[in-house]
Design a protein around this motif. Structure first.
Motif, PDB file in Angstrom:
ATOM      1  N   SER A  99       0.854  -1.192   0.000  1.00 33.35           N
ATOM      2  CA  SER A  99       0.000   0.000   0.000  1.00 33.35           C
ATOM      3  C   SER A  99       0.887   1.237   0.000  1.00 33.35           C
ATOM      4  O   SER A  99       2.111   1.150  -0.010  1.00 33.35           O
ATOM      5  CB  SER A  99      -0.908   0.005   1.240  1.00 33.35           C
ATOM      6  OG  SER A  99      -0.115   0.124   2.419  1.00 33.35           O
ATOM      7  N   TRP A 100       0.239   2.402   0.053  1.00 33.38           N
ATOM      8  CA  TRP A 100       0.963   3.646   0.255  1.00 33.38           C
ATOM      9  C   TRP A 100       0.129   4.550   1.151  1.00 33.38           C
ATOM     10  O   TRP A 100      -1.091   4.371   1.279  1.00 33.38           O
ATOM     11  CB  TRP A 100       1.264   4.340  -1.076  1.00 33.38           C
ATOM     12  CG  TRP A 100       0.053   4.811  -1.832  1.00 33.38           C
ATOM     13  CD1 TRP A 100      -0.793   4.048  -2.577  1.00 33.38           C
ATOM     14  CD2 TRP A 100      -0.447   6.156  -1.894  1.00 33.38           C
ATOM     15  NE1 TRP A 100      -1.799   4.822  -3.103  1.00 33.38           N
ATOM     16  CE2 TRP A 100      -1.605   6.121  -2.706  1.00 33.38           C
ATOM     17  CE3 TRP A 100      -0.032   7.374  -1.351  1.00 33.38           C
ATOM     18  CZ2 TRP A 100      -2.347   7.260  -2.985  1.00 33.38           C
ATOM     19  CZ3 TRP A 100      -0.761   8.512  -1.633  1.00 33.38           C
ATOM     20  CH2 TRP A 100      -1.909   8.452  -2.439  1.00 33.38           C
ATOM     21  N   ILE A 141       5.787  -8.597   3.475  1.00 33.69           N
ATOM     22  CA  ILE A 141       4.812  -7.716   2.847  1.00 33.69           C
ATOM     23  C   ILE A 141       3.431  -8.353   2.973  1.00 33.69           C
ATOM     24  O   ILE A 141       3.224  -9.504   2.592  1.00 33.69           O
ATOM     25  CB  ILE A 141       5.141  -7.469   1.369  1.00 33.69           C
ATOM     26  CG1 ILE A 141       6.541  -6.856   1.230  1.00 33.69           C
ATOM     27  CG2 ILE A 141       4.088  -6.574   0.734  1.00 33.69           C
ATOM     28  CD1 ILE A 141       6.722  -5.534   1.945  1.00 33.69           C
ATOM     29  N   GLU A 142       2.472  -7.574   3.506  1.00 36.44           N
ATOM     30  CA  GLU A 142       1.113  -8.062   3.719  1.00 36.44           C
ATOM     31  C   GLU A 142       0.190  -7.639   2.578  1.00 36.44           C
ATOM     32  O   GLU A 142       0.189  -6.475   2.158  1.00 36.44           O
ATOM     33  CB  GLU A 142       0.546  -7.527   5.033  1.00 36.44           C
ATOM     34  CG  GLU A 142      -0.874  -7.985   5.291  1.00 36.44           C
ATOM     35  CD  GLU A 142      -1.482  -7.413   6.569  1.00 36.44           C
ATOM     36  OE1 GLU A 142      -2.685  -7.622   6.777  1.00 36.44           O
ATOM     37  OE2 GLU A 142      -0.745  -6.755   7.334  1.00 36.44           O
ATOM     38  N   ASN A 143      -0.598  -8.586   2.098  1.00 36.31           N
ATOM     39  CA  ASN A 143      -1.634  -8.269   1.109  1.00 36.31           C
ATOM     40  C   ASN A 143      -2.708  -7.391   1.744  1.00 36.31           C
ATOM     41  O   ASN A 143      -3.087  -7.586   2.900  1.00 36.31           O
ATOM     42  CB  ASN A 143      -2.263  -9.548   0.575  1.00 36.31           C
ATOM     43  CG  ASN A 143      -2.887 -10.395   1.668  1.00 36.31           C
ATOM     44  OD1 ASN A 143      -2.166 -10.959   2.505  1.00 36.31           O
ATOM     45  ND2 ASN A 143      -4.202 -10.518   1.679  1.00 36.31           N
ATOM     46  N   LEU A 173       3.442 -11.823   4.366  1.00 38.96           N
ATOM     47  CA  LEU A 173       2.483 -11.950   5.452  1.00 38.96           C
ATOM     48  C   LEU A 173       1.120 -12.098   4.779  1.00 38.96           C
ATOM     49  O   LEU A 173       0.629 -11.152   4.166  1.00 38.96           O
ATOM     50  CB  LEU A 173       2.523 -10.722   6.357  1.00 38.96           C
ATOM     51  CG  LEU A 173       1.837 -10.799   7.725  1.00 38.96           C
ATOM     52  CD1 LEU A 173       2.190  -9.583   8.568  1.00 38.96           C
ATOM     53  CD2 LEU A 173       0.322 -10.916   7.621  1.00 38.96           C
ATOM     54  N   LEU A 174       0.539 -13.264   4.894  1.00 38.20           N
ATOM     55  CA  LEU A 174      -0.728 -13.557   4.211  1.00 38.20           C
ATOM     56  C   LEU A 174      -1.891 -13.289   5.155  1.00 38.20           C
ATOM     57  O   LEU A 174      -2.080 -14.002   6.138  1.00 38.20           O
ATOM     58  CB  LEU A 174      -0.737 -15.013   3.751  1.00 38.20           C
ATOM     59  CG  LEU A 174      -2.011 -15.502   3.051  1.00 38.20           C
ATOM     60  CD1 LEU A 174      -2.290 -14.694   1.792  1.00 38.20           C
ATOM     61  CD2 LEU A 174      -1.893 -16.995   2.729  1.00 38.20           C
ATOM     62  N   ASP A 175      -2.645 -12.240   4.863  1.00 41.46           N
ATOM     63  CA  ASP A 175      -3.834 -11.924   5.656  1.00 41.46           C
ATOM     64  C   ASP A 175      -5.043 -12.571   4.985  1.00 41.46           C
ATOM     65  O   ASP A 175      -5.516 -12.105   3.954  1.00 41.46           O
ATOM     66  CB  ASP A 175      -4.019 -10.413   5.763  1.00 41.46           C
ATOM     67  CG  ASP A 175      -5.089 -10.031   6.782  1.00 41.46           C
ATOM     68  OD1 ASP A 175      -6.188 -10.646   6.733  1.00 41.46           O
ATOM     69  OD2 ASP A 175      -4.837  -9.149   7.607  1.00 41.46           O
ATOM     70  N   VAL A 202       5.660 -17.533   2.564  1.00 41.69           N
ATOM     71  CA  VAL A 202       4.743 -17.042   3.601  1.00 41.69           C
ATOM     72  C   VAL A 202       5.277 -17.412   4.979  1.00 41.69           C
ATOM     73  O   VAL A 202       5.343 -18.588   5.342  1.00 41.69           O
ATOM     74  CB  VAL A 202       3.327 -17.616   3.401  1.00 41.69           C
ATOM     75  CG1 VAL A 202       2.411 -17.207   4.566  1.00 41.69           C
ATOM     76  CG2 VAL A 202       2.737 -17.145   2.077  1.00 41.69           C
ATOM     77  N   ASP A 203       5.672 -16.406   5.742  1.00 44.85           N
ATOM     78  CA  ASP A 203       6.198 -16.622   7.094  1.00 44.85           C
ATOM     79  C   ASP A 203       5.157 -16.398   8.178  1.00 44.85           C
ATOM     80  O   ASP A 203       5.364 -16.815   9.321  1.00 44.85           O
ATOM     81  CB  ASP A 203       7.378 -15.687   7.358  1.00 44.85           C
ATOM     82  CG  ASP A 203       8.636 -16.108   6.613  1.00 44.85           C
ATOM     83  OD1 ASP A 203       8.694 -17.265   6.157  1.00 44.85           O
ATOM     84  OD2 ASP A 203       9.552 -15.272   6.471  1.00 44.85           O
ATOM     85  N   GLU A 204       4.063 -15.708   7.837  1.00 47.52           N
ATOM     86  CA  GLU A 204       3.074 -15.359   8.862  1.00 47.52           C
ATOM     87  C   GLU A 204       1.698 -15.247   8.209  1.00 47.52           C
ATOM     88  O   GLU A 204       1.582 -14.842   7.050  1.00 47.52           O
ATOM     89  CB  GLU A 204       3.447 -14.041   9.538  1.00 47.52           C
ATOM     90  CG  GLU A 204       2.531 -13.629  10.675  1.00 47.52           C
ATOM     91  CD  GLU A 204       2.918 -12.293  11.292  1.00 47.52           C
ATOM     92  OE1 GLU A 204       2.069 -11.719  12.004  1.00 47.52           O
ATOM     93  OE2 GLU A 204       4.059 -11.808  11.059  1.00 47.52           O
TER      94      GLU A 204
END
Length: 288
Positions: A99-100, A141-143, A173-175, A202-204
């Motif tokens: 994101s930004w 990095i989370e989606n 980071l997979l949400d 995917v670590d988390e």
């Protein structure tokens, strides 16, 4: 009988209403995740509490302010504060979002969506590489969850995220709640998204709840983190760990924060699913 503890990979998001509880009670949760920016001030009371908590719990630093998708370079002051926090906490993971949130010195109180174009991809990757070079470790990095898309986007989000990982060697980071929310808002199949993510990176995993809102234009789902995890997201989680194995899992609850017992009940549900994959007893000790 030894007290039952959670699976070593299960943690919860540490929020201000629960600081005192985790500081003064021995809980079965195995690790805690903070919003990094809330602990940037080295002499604050919250930073002091974090130092004490770190003696008992592994900590993960989850950021919301790097604005990796901005055309501007990453803010140097922000990055230096993050580096100082990392050096003190030695976190399990350091993460931020696809994101930004700032441009030209103007900051927004939201994680804003990117146009999924080659130009945006190149910009995002350059910022990720700069951060990883500065902190000397991979960032997760989370989606995102999102509520609109750009007409000129030409890359599906899941392909964009996979390409970021391939170009930068970052981790993911997979949400799963974000995948589920966005799949409704943008009408895609979550299984397509999840099958396209490089699972070995995917670590988390994040699990949370969402809110349904009725607008004049129709129904929209909002990633509020204010509810228990829904059955459909639990099923996505079950499918993922059954296919790819245990992964560090976090319960997030950011709005309308309940009593800590409710948060821990959600964490226990994740723990039960992880234990079901393994021929082990629940009476394991907390990981150091």
């Amino acid at each position: 009988m030894a007290p039952i503890t959670f699976h070593e990979k299960v943690g919860v998001g540490l929020r201000a209403p629960h600081l005192e509880h985790f500081s003064s009670h021995d809980t079965p949760v195995q690790w805690l995740e903070i919003h990094s920016e809330n602990y940037f001030q080295p002499y604050s009371a919250s930073r002091h509490t974090l130092r004490k908590l770190r003696e008992t719990y592994p900590i993960s630093c989850h950021g919301i302010g790097l604005s990796l998708g901005s055309a501007d370079k990453v803010n140097v002051e922000h990055l230096n504060q993050l580096k100082a926090l990392i050096n003190e906490v030695d976190p399990l993971f350091v993460s931020d979002h696809l994101s930004w949130s700032q441009t030209g010195g103007h900051y927004f109180n939201d994680l804003l969506p990117l146009p999924y174009t080659e130009e945006a991809l190149s910009c995002f990757c350059l910022n990720v590489l700069a951060v990883q070079d500065a902190i000397q470790r991979p960032i997760l990095i989370e989606n995102p969850s999102s509520y609109l898309s750009f007409e000129h986007s030409v890359i599906p989000e899941w392909e964009f995220l996979a390409e970021v990982q391939a170009r930068t060697d970052c981790r993911l980071l997979l949400d799963l709640n974000n995948v589920y929310v966005s799949s409704f808002n943008h009408q895609f199949d979550p299984s397509v998204y999840l099958s396209s993510i490089p699972h070995q990176a995917v670590d988390e995993i994040h699990l949370a709840g969402f809110t349904v809102k009725q607008l004049e234009q129709g129904e929209i789902w909002i990633d509020t983190h204010s509810q228990p995890v829904c059955d459909q997201v639990w099923q996505l989680y079950q499918d993922w760990i059954s296919s790819y194995g245990p992964v560090h899992t976090l319960i997030e609850w950011d709005v309308d924060i309940p009593e800590v017992e409710v948060l821990l009940q959600q964490a226990e549900l994740a723990s039960d699913r992880l234990y079901a994959l393994e021929p082990v007893t629940k009476h394991s000790r907390r990981a150091s």
